[in-house]
Design a protein around this motif. Structure first.
Motif, PDB file in Angstrom:
ATOM      1  N   ARG A  23      -1.589   2.333  -9.966  1.00 19.39           N
ATOM      2  CA  ARG A  23      -1.029   2.876  -8.735  1.00 19.39           C
ATOM      3  C   ARG A  23      -0.933   4.396  -8.874  1.00 19.39           C
ATOM      4  O   ARG A  23      -0.837   4.913  -9.975  1.00 19.39           O
ATOM      5  CB  ARG A  23       0.370   2.288  -8.460  1.00 19.39           C
ATOM      6  CG  ARG A  23       0.388   0.776  -8.383  1.00 19.39           C
ATOM      7  CD  ARG A  23       1.786   0.257  -8.009  1.00 19.39           C
ATOM      8  NE  ARG A  23       1.870  -1.168  -8.241  1.00 19.39           N
ATOM      9  CZ  ARG A  23       1.415  -2.084  -7.391  1.00 19.39           C
ATOM     10  NH1 ARG A  23       0.857  -1.692  -6.254  1.00 19.39           N
ATOM     11  NH2 ARG A  23       1.520  -3.370  -7.672  1.00 19.39           N
ATOM     12  N   GLN A  75       0.792  -1.223   0.000  1.00 16.28           N
ATOM     13  CA  GLN A  75       0.000   0.000   0.000  1.00 16.28           C
ATOM     14  C   GLN A  75       0.821   1.268   0.000  1.00 16.28           C
ATOM     15  O   GLN A  75       0.337   2.321  -0.369  1.00 16.28           O
ATOM     16  CB  GLN A  75      -0.944   0.009   1.215  1.00 16.28           C
ATOM     17  CG  GLN A  75      -2.006  -1.079   1.163  1.00 16.28           C
ATOM     18  CD  GLN A  75      -2.863  -0.970  -0.065  1.00 16.28           C
ATOM     19  OE1 GLN A  75      -3.297   0.115  -0.439  1.00 16.28           O
ATOM     20  NE2 GLN A  75      -3.098  -2.088  -0.722  1.00 16.28           N
ATOM     21  N   VAL A  89       3.169   5.981  -2.380  1.00 14.87           N
ATOM     22  CA  VAL A  89       2.606   5.266  -3.514  1.00 14.87           C
ATOM     23  C   VAL A  89       1.563   4.293  -2.997  1.00 14.87           C
ATOM     24  O   VAL A  89       1.823   3.529  -2.055  1.00 14.87           O
ATOM     25  CB  VAL A  89       3.696   4.514  -4.295  1.00 14.87           C
ATOM     26  CG1 VAL A  89       3.071   3.659  -5.404  1.00 14.87           C
ATOM     27  CG2 VAL A  89       4.680   5.499  -4.906  1.00 14.87           C
ATOM     28  N   SER A  90       0.375   4.315  -3.576  1.00 13.57           N
ATOM     29  CA  SER A  90      -0.723   3.455  -3.146  1.00 13.57           C
ATOM     30  C   SER A  90      -1.286   2.690  -4.331  1.00 13.57           C
ATOM     31  O   SER A  90      -1.100   3.064  -5.476  1.00 13.57           O
ATOM     32  CB  SER A  90      -1.836   4.285  -2.497  1.00 13.57           C
ATOM     33  OG  SER A  90      -1.381   4.957  -1.347  1.00 13.57           O
ATOM     34  N   GLY A  91      -2.043   1.652  -4.032  1.00  9.52           N
ATOM     35  CA  GLY A  91      -2.669   0.845  -5.054  1.00  9.52           C
ATOM     36  C   GLY A  91      -2.158  -0.583  -4.996  1.00  9.52           C
ATOM     37  O   GLY A  91      -1.431  -0.960  -4.081  1.00  9.52           O
ATOM     38  N   PRO A  92      -2.558  -1.398  -5.994  1.00 10.17           N
ATOM     39  CA  PRO A  92      -3.358  -1.015  -7.158  1.00 10.17           C
ATOM     40  C   PRO A  92      -4.846  -0.906  -6.832  1.00 10.17           C
ATOM     41  O   PRO A  92      -5.342  -1.597  -5.963  1.00 10.17           O
ATOM     42  CB  PRO A  92      -3.092  -2.156  -8.144  1.00 10.17           C
ATOM     43  CG  PRO A  92      -2.817  -3.338  -7.264  1.00 10.17           C
ATOM     44  CD  PRO A  92      -2.102  -2.800  -6.063  1.00 10.17           C
ATOM     45  N   ARG A 122       0.727   8.097  -6.849  1.00 15.28           N
ATOM     46  CA  ARG A 122       1.618   8.674  -5.849  1.00 15.28           C
ATOM     47  C   ARG A 122       1.001   9.956  -5.332  1.00 15.28           C
ATOM     48  O   ARG A 122       0.838  10.926  -6.065  1.00 15.28           O
ATOM     49  CB  ARG A 122       2.995   8.963  -6.448  1.00 15.28           C
ATOM     50  CG  ARG A 122       4.020   9.464  -5.427  1.00 15.28           C
ATOM     51  CD  ARG A 122       5.348   9.726  -6.128  1.00 15.28           C
ATOM     52  NE  ARG A 122       6.424   9.998  -5.202  1.00 15.28           N
ATOM     53  CZ  ARG A 122       6.631  11.163  -4.598  1.00 15.28           C
ATOM     54  NH1 ARG A 122       5.826  12.179  -4.849  1.00 15.28           N
ATOM     55  NH2 ARG A 122       7.630  11.336  -3.767  1.00 15.28           N
TER      56      ARG A 122
END
Length: 293
Positions: free
Chosen positions: A262, A158, A269-272, A264
């Motif tokens: 993803r 995450q 950085v988050s995702g997917p 930022r």
């Protein structure tokens, strides 16, 4: 968590020193404590990790919270106050210490330790916009899809750092994420095989109007603060031959959907995810900055 009470004057501060700041630049932390302690009543908290950091903020009472740390510590404090719905009635202050300070500088906080500490004591509260997503995440500065660099091995799914940012984009210049200190050594990464960022097929909607649809591959999407209560959106279509002109829009609500992507946001950085919506909340939080800025 160590707590040290100092003699009180007219105002009470809760000074929370981020553990990364203590390890990376103890001298600047000492200077910040000396300046703040000389100008106001101060309760000093030295949390050992994120949980103690959160408890210190939650137990601040009537004291004004001051974070001594880098951009990630500032973001963490805003996120915690937002999660408890306490941003509206709480002015936050920060003394930047550590490698990642570009976000704080862009928000008007002095980069020098002494100047920043004096701004805490003598400055004014500036109300600022906040972008909030549909998972209750917050963005203080700007976000980009896809992230500029692949998620490095050894970081959880995450959050992940973008080591140095990109020249020409001050809001993207950051150092290593605090997440690095939270992941146990030797933990296998589920993202080690993540593909390099590249063209994506995304639908981008601004205030319900489609700016780009799935039939147009895009190289990047960026969302940044614009006028009061408004976000500026830029979509760069994939160019073949001559460079394609960016697609621009402004609005209060931005929705991105399509294949898993993803993003930022500030330093994280988050995702997917398959879809995410950000809403701009005008004057949602207050930050102490020097008077006249």
């Amino acid at each position: 968590m160590a707590e040290v009470a100092t003699s009180a004057t007219s105002e009470q501060l809760l000074v929370v020193v981020d553990p990364v700041a203590r390890r990376s630049d103890g001298e600047s932390v000492r200077i910040a404590k000396d300046v703040l302690g000389a100008g106001a009543g101060m309760k000093l908290c030295l949390p050992d990790g994120p949980e103690e950091f959160a408890r210190a903020l939650a137990r601040r009472g009537s004291r004004r919270p001051v974070v001594v740390g880098d951009d990630r510590a500032l973001i963490r404090a805003v996120a915690l106050l937002h999660r408890h719905r306490e941003l509206a009635g709480c002015a936050l202050s920060v003394v930047p210490v550590g490698g990642a300070q570009s976000l704080a500088r862009s928000l008007g906080v002095p980069s020098g330790t002494v100047a920043a500490a004096r701004a805490v004591l003598d400055g004014v509260v500036r109300r600022m916009d906040l972008m909030v997503d549909d998972s209750d995440g917050v963005v203080l500065g700007a976000l980009r899809i896809p992230p500029l660099r692949p998620v490095p091995a050894g970081v959880g799914p995450q959050t992940a750092p973008d080591p140095e940012g990109v020249p020409g984009h001050p809001w993207l210049r950051t150092c290593q994420s605090l997440v690095r200190t939270l992941v146990p050594a030797g933990r296998p990464s589920r993202l080690a095989a993540a593909p390099e960022p590249g063209p994506s097929r995304l639908r981008v909607e601004v205030d319900g109007e489609t700016l780009v649809d799935l039939d147009q591959p895009v190289e990047a999407v960026s969302v940044a603060p614009g006028a009061a209560g408004i976000a500026s959106v830029e979509v760069r279509p994939l160019s073949v031959g001559a460079e394609a002109s960016p697609l621009l829009a402004e609005g209060r609500t931005v929705t991105v959907s399509g294949a898993h992507f993803r993003y930022r946001a500030d330093t994280v950085v988050s995702g997917p995810v398959r879809t995410r919506t950000w809403v701009v909340r005008e004057d949602a939080w207050g930050l102490t900055v020097p008077a006249g800025r």
